[in-house]
Scaffold this motif. Structure first.
Motif, mmCIF file in Angstrom:
data_model
loop_
_atom_site.group_PDB
_atom_site.id
_atom_site.type_symbol
_atom_site.label_atom_id
_atom_site.label_comp_id
_atom_site.label_asym_id
_atom_site.label_seq_id
_atom_site.Cartn_x
_atom_site.Cartn_y
_atom_site.Cartn_z
ATOM 1 N N MET A 71 -4.441 33.497 79.072
ATOM 2 C CA MET A 71 -5.575 32.660 78.027
ATOM 3 C C MET A 71 -5.725 31.058 77.598
ATOM 4 S SD MET A 71 -4.188 33.072 74.092
ATOM 5 C CE MET A 71 -3.645 34.580 73.710
ATOM 6 N N LEU A 72 -6.775 30.900 77.933
ATOM 7 C CA LEU A 72 -7.467 29.824 77.707
ATOM 8 C C LEU A 72 -8.153 29.368 76.398
ATOM 9 C CD1 LEU A 72 -8.110 27.030 78.898
ATOM 10 C CD2 LEU A 72 -10.536 29.157 79.660
ATOM 11 N N ASN A 73 -7.566 29.004 75.670
ATOM 12 C CA ASN A 73 -7.930 28.167 74.224
ATOM 13 C C ASN A 73 -8.352 26.226 74.251
ATOM 14 O OD1 ASN A 73 -7.705 30.398 72.247
ATOM 15 N ND2 ASN A 73 -5.563 29.698 73.160
ATOM 16 N N VAL A 74 -9.072 26.105 73.665
ATOM 17 C CA VAL A 74 -9.931 24.989 74.128
ATOM 18 C C VAL A 74 -10.601 24.337 71.820
ATOM 19 C CG1 VAL A 74 -11.283 25.125 75.851
ATOM 20 C CG2 VAL A 74 -12.002 25.388 73.166
ATOM 21 N N PHE A 75 -9.287 23.439 72.342
ATOM 22 C CA PHE A 75 -9.426 22.599 70.811
ATOM 23 C C PHE A 75 -10.547 21.594 69.953
ATOM 24 C CE2 PHE A 75 -5.593 24.606 71.154
ATOM 25 C CZ PHE A 75 -5.120 25.181 70.395
ATOM 26 N N THR A 76 -11.197 21.247 69.962
ATOM 27 C CA THR A 76 -11.985 20.839 69.198
ATOM 28 C C THR A 76 -11.476 19.795 67.700
ATOM 29 O OG1 THR A 76 -13.861 21.891 67.805
ATOM 30 C CG2 THR A 76 -13.810 21.704 70.278
ATOM 31 N N LEU A 77 -12.548 18.748 67.284
ATOM 32 C CA LEU A 77 -12.470 17.486 65.890
ATOM 33 C C LEU A 77 -13.767 17.822 65.883
ATOM 34 C CD1 LEU A 77 -10.352 14.712 66.965
ATOM 35 C CD2 LEU A 77 -9.821 16.035 65.414
ATOM 36 N N ALA A 78 -13.740 18.191 64.057
ATOM 37 C CA ALA A 78 -14.794 18.414 63.426
ATOM 38 C C ALA A 78 -14.307 17.691 62.013
ATOM 39 C CB ALA A 78 -15.794 19.766 63.398
ATOM 40 N N ASN A 79 -15.170 16.858 61.765
ATOM 41 C CA ASN A 79 -14.695 16.076 60.582
ATOM 42 C C ASN A 79 -13.455 15.904 60.245
ATOM 43 O OD1 ASN A 79 -17.244 16.604 59.536
ATOM 44 N ND2 ASN A 79 -16.947 18.911 58.653
ATOM 45 N N GLY A 80 -12.593 15.726 61.086
ATOM 46 C CA GLY A 80 -11.527 15.245 61.128
ATOM 47 C C GLY A 80 -10.190 16.375 60.860
ATOM 48 N N ARG A 81 -10.617 17.539 61.878
ATOM 49 C CA ARG A 81 -9.553 18.474 61.896
ATOM 50 C C ARG A 81 -10.433 19.140 63.170
ATOM 51 N NH1 ARG A 81 -8.432 21.012 56.239
ATOM 52 N NH2 ARG A 81 -9.905 20.199 54.885
ATOM 53 N N LEU A 82 -8.805 19.996 63.231
ATOM 54 C CA LEU A 82 -8.607 20.290 65.256
ATOM 55 C C LEU A 82 -9.210 22.395 64.801
ATOM 56 C CD1 LEU A 82 -8.216 19.964 67.462
ATOM 57 C CD2 LEU A 82 -5.797 20.466 66.766
ATOM 58 N N PHE A 83 -9.564 22.104 64.763
ATOM 59 C CA PHE A 83 -10.386 23.749 65.735
ATOM 60 C C PHE A 83 -10.340 24.509 66.436
ATOM 61 C CE2 PHE A 83 -12.481 22.232 62.153
ATOM 62 C CZ PHE A 83 -12.774 22.611 60.881
ATOM 63 N N GLN A 84 -9.743 25.637 66.792
ATOM 64 C CA GLN A 84 -9.761 26.485 67.545
ATOM 65 C C GLN A 84 -10.440 27.508 68.381
ATOM 66 O OE1 GLN A 84 -5.908 28.369 67.976
ATOM 67 N NE2 GLN A 84 -5.976 29.816 69.562
ATOM 68 N N GLU A 85 -11.000 27.766 69.567
ATOM 69 C CA GLU A 85 -11.823 28.324 70.255
ATOM 70 C C GLU A 85 -10.819 28.886 70.993
ATOM 71 O OE1 GLU A 85 -14.491 29.142 68.400
ATOM 72 O OE2 GLU A 85 -14.521 28.132 66.867
ATOM 73 N N GLU A 86 -10.633 30.363 71.049
ATOM 74 C CA GLU A 86 -10.662 30.976 72.644
ATOM 75 C C GLU A 86 -11.625 31.488 73.579
ATOM 76 O OE1 GLU A 86 -8.226 35.330 73.189
ATOM 77 O OE2 GLU A 86 -7.892 34.650 71.532
ATOM 78 N N SER A 90 -15.492 33.139 79.095
ATOM 79 C CA SER A 90 -16.146 33.242 79.793
ATOM 80 C C SER A 90 -16.028 31.575 80.702
ATOM 81 C CB SER A 90 -17.726 33.836 79.328
ATOM 82 O OG SER A 90 -18.411 33.375 78.569
ATOM 83 N N LEU A 91 -17.337 30.981 81.132
ATOM 84 C CA LEU A 91 -17.213 29.928 81.347
ATOM 85 C C LEU A 91 -18.559 29.342 80.936
ATOM 86 C CD1 LEU A 91 -17.004 27.355 83.427
ATOM 87 C CD2 LEU A 91 -18.627 28.646 85.076
ATOM 88 N N GLU A 92 -19.336 30.710 80.501
ATOM 89 C CA GLU A 92 -20.471 29.851 79.796
ATOM 90 C C GLU A 92 -20.301 29.686 78.475
ATOM 91 O OE1 GLU A 92 -20.751 32.373 81.276
ATOM 92 O OE2 GLU A 92 -21.884 32.174 82.467
ATOM 93 N N GLU A 93 -19.139 30.397 77.627
ATOM 94 C CA GLU A 93 -18.378 29.492 76.571
ATOM 95 C C GLU A 93 -17.931 28.315 76.556
ATOM 96 O OE1 GLU A 93 -16.333 32.519 74.376
ATOM 97 O OE2 GLU A 93 -17.493 34.612 74.721
ATOM 98 N N LEU A 94 -17.054 28.075 77.373
ATOM 99 C CA LEU A 94 -16.013 26.602 78.074
ATOM 100 C C LEU A 94 -17.313 25.628 77.754
ATOM 101 C CD1 LEU A 94 -13.314 25.447 78.741
ATOM 102 C CD2 LEU A 94 -14.007 25.745 80.669
ATOM 103 N N SER A 95 -18.432 25.847 78.559
ATOM 104 C CA SER A 95 -19.724 25.072 78.335
ATOM 105 C C SER A 95 -20.192 24.226 77.274
ATOM 106 C CB SER A 95 -20.230 25.577 79.262
ATOM 107 O OG SER A 95 -21.134 26.593 79.088
ATOM 108 N N ARG A 153 -9.886 28.342 87.236
ATOM 109 C CA ARG A 153 -11.472 28.189 88.359
ATOM 110 C C ARG A 153 -12.235 27.486 87.400
ATOM 111 N NH1 ARG A 153 -15.762 30.897 89.287
ATOM 112 N NH2 ARG A 153 -14.301 33.760 88.238
ATOM 113 N N TRP A 154 -12.514 28.417 85.895
ATOM 114 C CA TRP A 154 -13.056 27.580 84.680
ATOM 115 C C TRP A 154 -13.199 26.114 84.971
ATOM 116 C CZ3 TRP A 154 -12.321 32.693 81.476
ATOM 117 C CH2 TRP A 154 -13.571 33.532 81.725
ATOM 118 N N VAL A 155 -11.395 26.092 85.021
ATOM 119 C CA VAL A 155 -11.380 24.595 84.500
ATOM 120 C C VAL A 155 -11.453 23.470 85.165
ATOM 121 C CG1 VAL A 155 -9.112 23.361 84.592
ATOM 122 C CG2 VAL A 155 -9.543 25.137 83.027
#
Length: 328
Positions: A1-16, A19-24, A42-44
C-alpha cells in the motif's frame, strides 16, 4: 500500500496512490509504504529517483548500519515501533529514508517510511495532523512527531502495566494464595515483564534515532529543542521501567513464597503424622517381641491395655503439637 501525505493550510492530508499517474499529481512531504509491492517500489524509483534497498526490512542487520547518511544527503534510519495489544506484544521495524534535496518538492524534502504492517503511532499522527493545523511543517517534523508519539505510546503501555500489576498486588497480598491462583499470577507477571522489557528496548532504540538526528545537524533550533524534550521524556520512562522491574521481582518473589508456604503445609502434615505415629509403633513393636511370658496370656486386660497405650501415645504428641500451634 502506497500513501502520500501533503500539507495544505497547515494540515496533513492523506492520499492513497494506485498508479504512477496519481503519484505525479502530488508534492508530498511524506510517502508511506506499507508492505510495498515491486510495482510500488518501481513507481517510487521512477518518480523520486529513490532506490529502496532490498535489505531495508531485514531484522538481522548490524546495529551500526541502522543509522547512516549517504553521500547524496539521504538519511537512513531503521527504528522499531511498539505494538501492544491484548493478543500480542511485538515490535515492528520501520525504515526511514529522508531525502533533503528533492528539487520537485522545493527543497522542503520528503520522508519515505517502509514497514510491513500498520503501526498505531502512525495512525495517531495522521489523526492529530488532520485536526491540528501547524503541527507539521516539513518532513523532519514528521519524523520527530513519530518518535514523540512512540515515546507517548510507550508511556501509555507503562500505565497499563501499572494497572495490571496493581490487580496482581491485590490478589497476592490480600489473603490466601492457592496454587491455582499462584499459577495465574505468575502467568500475568510474566506477560507484564515481557511487555516492560520490550518497552525498555523500544525507548532505547528511539533514543538512538533521535540522538542521530541531533548529531546530523539537520534540525532547526526549534526542532532541536523538541528533540531534546523527547530525550527527556524517554529518560523519565527509563526510571519507570526500572521501578516496574523491581515491582515485578517483588511480586514474583512473594508469589513463589506463597507457593513454598503451601508446599510446607503439606510437608508439615506428613511430618506431624510420622512423629505422632512413632510412639504407637514403638509400643506395638515391644508387644510383638518373643517374650517367654506374654502379658496378654497372663492378664485378662492385656490386649485392651496395649491398644489404649498405643492410642494415648499417639494422642499425647498431637495434643502437644496443637498446644504449640503447629497444627494450624
Amino acid at each position: 500500500m502506497l500513501n502520500v501525505f501533503t500539507l495544505a493550510n497547515g494540515r496533513l492530508f492523506q492520499e492513497e496512490i494506485e498508479s504512477l499517474e496519481e503519484l505525479s499529481r502530488f508534492q508530498p512531504i511524506w510517502v508511506d509504504l506499507e508492505s510495498p509491492t515491486l510495482e510500488e517500489k518501481r513507481w517510487v524509483k521512477q518518480y523520486y529517483g529513490l532506490s529502496i534497498p532490498e535489505d531495508v526490512m531485514d531484522e538481522d542487520i548490524e546495529e551500526s548500519a541502522r543509522f547512516y547518511e549517504e553521500d547524496n544527503g539521504e538519511l537512513h534510519i531503521r527504528s522499531d515501533f511498539l505494538i501492544a495489544d491484548d493478543e500480542e506484544t511485538r515490535s515492528v521495524r520501520v525504515a526511514f529514508i529522508l531525502n533533503q534535496m528533492n528539487e520537485a518538492l522545493k527543497s522542503r524534502g520528503v520522508l519515505f517510511s517502509i514497514h510491513d504492517e500498520d503501526v498505531p503511532v502512525f495512525r495517531l499522527l495522521r489523526l492529530r495532523a488532520r485536526r491540528s493545523p501547524g503541527l507539521i511543517e516539513d518532513a523532519k517534523d514528521v519524523m520527530l512527531k513519530l518518535f514523540d508519539g512512540d515515546a507517548e505510546y510507550s508511556a501509555d503501555a507503562l500505565e497499563g502495566i501499572y494497572d495490571e500489576l496493581e490487580k496482581v498486588s491485590r490478589q497476592v497480598l490480600a489473603g490466601e494464595v492457592t496454587d491455582t491462583l499462584a499459577g495465574e499470577v505468575l502467568n500475568a507477571i510474566a506477560r507484564q515483564e515481557d511487555l516492560n522489557g520490550r518497552i525498555r528496548r523500544n525507548v532505547m532504540d528511539t533514543r538512538r534515532a533521535v540522538s542521530f538526528m541531533m548529531r546530523s545537524r539537520m534540525l532547526s533550533s526549534d526542532q532541536f529543542e523538541e528533540a531534546r524534550q523527547i530525550l527527556r521524556d524517554i529518560e523519565s520512562l527509563d526510571n519507570h521501567t526500572a521501578f516496574l522491574f523491581d515491582k515485578i521481582n517483588f511480586l514474583m518473589d512473594a508469589t513463589v513464597g506463597f507457593i513454598n508456604i503451601n508446599q510446607n503445609k503439606i510437608i508439615k502434615i506428613f511430618s506431624v503424622a510420622s512423629v505422632a505415629l512413632l510412639p504407637p509403633t514403638l509400643v506395638a513393636s515391644v508387644y510383638g517381641m518373643n517374650f517367654r511370658f506374654m502379658p496378654e496370656f497372663q492378664w485378662e486386660f492385656g490386649y485392651p491395655f496395649a491398644i489404649s497405650l498405643m492410642a494415648a501415645s499417639a494422642l499425647l504428641p498431637m495434643w502437644y503439637f496443637r498446644k504449640r500451634g503447629w497444627l494450624r
